[in-house]
Design an enzyme around this catalytic site. Structure first.
Site, mmCIF file in Angstrom:
data_model
loop_
_atom_site.group_PDB
_atom_site.id
_atom_site.type_symbol
_atom_site.label_atom_id
_atom_site.label_comp_id
_atom_site.label_asym_id
_atom_site.label_seq_id
_atom_site.Cartn_x
_atom_site.Cartn_y
_atom_site.Cartn_z
ATOM 1 N N LYS A 147 -72.567 -37.653 9.374
ATOM 2 C CA LYS A 147 -71.495 -36.655 9.364
ATOM 3 C C LYS A 147 -71.671 -35.741 10.566
ATOM 4 C CE LYS A 147 -69.467 -32.941 6.667
ATOM 5 N NZ LYS A 147 -69.436 -32.197 5.405
ATOM 6 N N LYS A 191 -68.356 -40.148 9.318
ATOM 7 C CA LYS A 191 -67.288 -39.150 9.291
ATOM 8 C C LYS A 191 -67.361 -38.255 10.517
ATOM 9 C CE LYS A 191 -66.022 -35.085 6.717
ATOM 10 N NZ LYS A 191 -66.459 -34.086 5.825
HETATM 11 C C1 PBG Z 1 -67.607 -30.183 2.840
HETATM 12 C C2 PBG Z 1 -66.675 -31.169 3.464
HETATM 13 C C3 PBG Z 1 -65.936 -31.050 4.653
HETATM 14 C C4 PBG Z 1 -65.115 -32.177 4.718
HETATM 15 C C5 PBG Z 1 -65.405 -32.952 3.609
HETATM 16 N N1 PBG Z 1 -66.387 -32.325 2.867
HETATM 17 C C6 PBG Z 1 -65.843 -29.960 5.646
HETATM 18 C C7 PBG Z 1 -66.982 -29.575 6.478
HETATM 19 O O1 PBG Z 1 -68.056 -30.158 6.499
HETATM 20 O O2 PBG Z 1 -66.786 -28.568 7.149
HETATM 21 C C8 PBG Z 1 -64.098 -32.452 5.775
HETATM 22 C C9 PBG Z 1 -62.963 -33.320 5.374
HETATM 23 C C10 PBG Z 1 -61.789 -33.297 6.269
HETATM 24 O O3 PBG Z 1 -61.763 -32.680 7.343
HETATM 25 O O4 PBG Z 1 -60.813 -33.942 5.875
HETATM 26 N N2 PBG Z 1 -68.857 -30.087 3.385
#
Ligand code: PBG
Length: 325
Positions: free
Chosen positions: A193, A246
């Site tokens: 991520k 992601k």
């Molecule tokens: C929570 C989370 C996030 C997303 C999914 N779970 C945001 C982040 O890490 O700031 C992002 C999903 C998206 O942008 O569609 N940690």
């Protein structure tokens, strides 16, 4: 040689026959935002076409996706109450727990995955418990993350998806789920991520932007690819059943490397910013609607088996249309 390539493009029937990649409705996961209150169906400026539902209206949305053939959802909670321990995140009557119970009661066929994180629930918006000096305390945080995951599973979640990126969280969640008799509940780990600007619209939707600083100490540097492989390997060793990359579209190379390196189901999260960019381009007439299908297809072609996407309904409609033609 050239002639041979052309022969295979000559007619639509032949093109269909030699097509290498196809999207299937069962590999798509539709993200769903749940807010407090009653009778809510809140529009979001940042994400046209995506709404936030309250527990009492979520059933209508589940009816709609059921008609479209979508069977998998991922739930995000947007609580009213936030504090430094994210206590709403593991409360038995928290927003996610109530939504899961409701959906499993009214739409038991829907496979409910829950996002496990603390950022929507903490008053500072970071994904964990902070130390006195304002940095995330990794080891303390994973205790909470496991507690949140357990409360989701107790409410009826079919799978949990930790998105916090703390070290050791997968092992901790596995341990706690097993201790409580949930050996057969899988974990989908947000493994690679990235600290991405493409999460912008989500942070508006989930009201989870950090009040200070950024997430670069726990999310990955977009410049790194080898490191993503190390993250995936660690999560697999700790017991992840599915690994995730992601965002998706700017990270297709990472998806492909994960596919080639690991014999595991690979999920890709086609995030909010990717959705908003493309959706707005279509709505303003800059590009044809087919660009949606093209971009999601590229994620599959890169090697993802599971695609989490706000376009799930658009894709479902297109697949149904193609079938009836
Ligand atoms: C929570 C989370 C996030 C997303 C999914 N779970 C945001 C982040 O890490 O700031 C992002 C999903 C998206 O942008 O569609 N940690």
């Amino acid at each position: 040689m050239k002639e041979r390539l052309r022969r295979l493009r000559k007619s639509e029937a032949i093109r269909d026959l030699v097509r290498e990649t196809r999207l299937h409705i069962d590999e798509l996961v539709y993200p769903v935002f749940i807010v407090e209150g009653e009778n809510q169906r809140q529009k979001m400026d940042a994400m046209p076409g995506i709404y936030r539902f309250s527990v009492d209206t979520i059933g209508e949305e589940m009816d709609e996706i059921t008609k479209l053939g979508i069977n998998h959802i991922m739930i995000f909670g947007v609580p009213n109450h936030k504090d430094c321990f994210a206590s709403e995140a593991y409360s038995k009557d928290g927003i996610v727990q109530r939504a899961v119970r409701e959906i499993k009661k009214t739409h038991p066929h829907i496979n409910v995955i829950t996002d496990v994180c603390m950022c929507q629930y903490t008053d500072h918006g970071h994904c964990g418990i902070l130390t006195d000096s304002g940095v995330v305390d990794n080891d303390k945080t994973i205790e909470y993350i496991a507690k949140i995951a357990l409360s989701h599973v107790e409410a009826g979640a079919d799978m949990v998806a930790p998105s916090d990126m703390m070290d050791g969280r997968i092992a901790k969640i596995r341990e706690v789920l097993n201790e409580n008799g949930y050996q057969s509940t899988p974990i989908m780990a947000y493994s690679a991520k990235y600290a991405s600007n493409f999460y912008g619209p989500f942070r508006e939707a989930a009201e989870s932007a950090p009040a200070f600083g950024d997430r670069k100490t726990y999310q990955m540097d977009p410049a790194n690819s080898d490191e993503a492989m190390r993250e995936c390997r660690i999560d697999i060793e700790e017991g992840a059943d599915i690994i995730m990359v992601k965002p998706a579209l700017s990270y297709l190379d990472i998806i492909r490397r994960a596919r080639d390196n690991f014999n595991m189901p690979i999920a890709a999260y086609n995030v909010s910013g990717e959705y908003s960019m493309i959706k707005n381009a279509v709505l303003s007439g800059l590009m044809k609607e087919e660009v949606i299908f093209e971009s999601v297809l590229s994620i599959k072609r890169a090697g993802a088996n599971i695609i989490i996407t706000y376009f799930a309904k658009d894709i479902a409609r297109k697949l149904l249309e193609d079938m009836s033609n």
